[in-house]
Design a protein around this motif. Sequence first.
Motif, mmCIF file in Angstrom:
data_model
loop_
_atom_site.group_PDB
_atom_site.id
_atom_site.type_symbol
_atom_site.label_atom_id
_atom_site.label_comp_id
_atom_site.label_asym_id
_atom_site.label_seq_id
_atom_site.Cartn_x
_atom_site.Cartn_y
_atom_site.Cartn_z
ATOM 1 N N GLU A 149 -27.063 -7.771 11.411
ATOM 2 C CA GLU A 149 -27.872 -6.558 11.219
ATOM 3 C C GLU A 149 -27.900 -5.697 12.477
ATOM 4 N N LEU A 150 -27.638 -6.306 13.634
ATOM 5 C CA LEU A 150 -27.641 -5.548 14.887
ATOM 6 C C LEU A 150 -26.580 -4.470 14.904
ATOM 7 N N LEU A 151 -25.516 -4.621 14.135
ATOM 8 C CA LEU A 151 -24.494 -3.574 14.067
ATOM 9 C C LEU A 151 -25.049 -2.303 13.434
ATOM 10 N N PHE A 152 -26.049 -2.449 12.593
ATOM 11 C CA PHE A 152 -26.626 -1.296 11.900
ATOM 12 C C PHE A 152 -27.932 -0.833 12.535
ATOM 13 N N ASN A 153 -28.665 -1.754 13.159
ATOM 14 C CA ASN A 153 -29.933 -1.409 13.795
ATOM 15 C C ASN A 153 -30.052 -2.117 15.140
#
Length: 448
Positions: A301-305
């Motif tokens: 999810e860090l890639l998006f947020n």
Amino acid sequence: MPPQTLVVDNGSYTIKSGFASENATLDDCRLIPNCLARSRDRRVLVASQLETCRDFGGMMFRRPVEKGYLVNWEAEKEIWDLTFLDKESPLACQPQSTNLLLTEAPNAPVSLQNNTDQMVFEEYEFSSYLRCVAPSLIPWNHIPSLFDPSTTPTPSPPLPAEAALIIDTGFSHTHIVPTFSGQPYNTAIRRLDIGGKFLTNYLKELVSMRTWNMMDETHIMNTVKETTCFVSSNFSRDLERCKRLSPSDNPIVRDYVLPDYNTGKLGFAREHVARKSGPAGGDGDDEQVMVLSNERFCVPELLFNPSDIGVKQAGLAEGVMQSLEMVPDQLKPALLANIVIVGGNANIPGLKERFEADLRPMAPTEAVVRVAVPEDPVKAAWTGGVRYTGSADFRRRLVTRVEYMEHGLHWAQRKMAGEDPVAGGELKETSAERDRRENRSHKKRRMD
């Protein structure tokens, strides 16, 4: 020009390398670990020697490429020597009769580019050489077939896609690179400092706080990430589900059975099995089981947020829109309709679908948004490089060693950049630089 061309995508995690040929396939590209490793028994393993290792516990890695840039030629030279000069290597070659196409990350510091060019010509003495950014090779693949498999590739000579937006999400970073006719639009390039290494380290921290202390087990946790992680299509819903449901009722929960290097048993993922007793007991045996719940989707999810952990950068969809703000308006629709995701993180299940879902509301209503992932996103730059070597543009930019020795480093770099090296007056090198270049070769020093 020598008939043999070696294409090297020198990545942070692996080197994708092979010889260019008219009928080259993915099988012709070899993946070589771009690292030196030291095992628990103090053995030092170089590059492909890792394939012989059976105990990765506590293994320490030294990588010549940091944050996407080649900063340690001492380590890289050991890897290249074993890969390209060892007679038993399948990629062994005679540099003096070989062309080299080498990739780098966008916006590499000039000093590091200088070091690379000098090593290629002065240490290895390749016959001719071209250095380019890896995303610029992706458009040389047949992009229309990624969106419509029935489309047949164009006959030779190969031509690049007129417009393509490349998202290269690899080990060290993620780059968003708009390209036009195979050339990157430099002012619109955006970088997200989150890649596979960052995700693995974050997973190590989460697991170490909740179950096992895995801070020294980088190789194992990288395998866990690749085996179990996925991108959630609805992050809030899945996070709430993990809070509300017990592990036995939660379909997201998975077990990862850790490897046993004493018996040679490899690690593997499985459906969750309720433990009877103790943190290490699966069904009363000696298995060490790591239970993974929301870690599976919180990590990618860090890639998006990225702001979820305090990284003050835009996610993938926002980064694409920021990049498009820097290109002319008439070119934006073509880029949105030709988005290609490459790199190791493109293999994470659900990433393409989530990215497309996030980008669609941000894009203009009338715009067509298409996203594709190549068959093998890790080797996509290499396959594009193979097609590129058959083009007139490759032959025009290629710098021979004779030209380098005659005109110097700056002249060669201007030619590789596609500029006229003598336009506006030839760049002159100083006498000190000339003396260093002519006397630099380590081979000549060893002979004296």
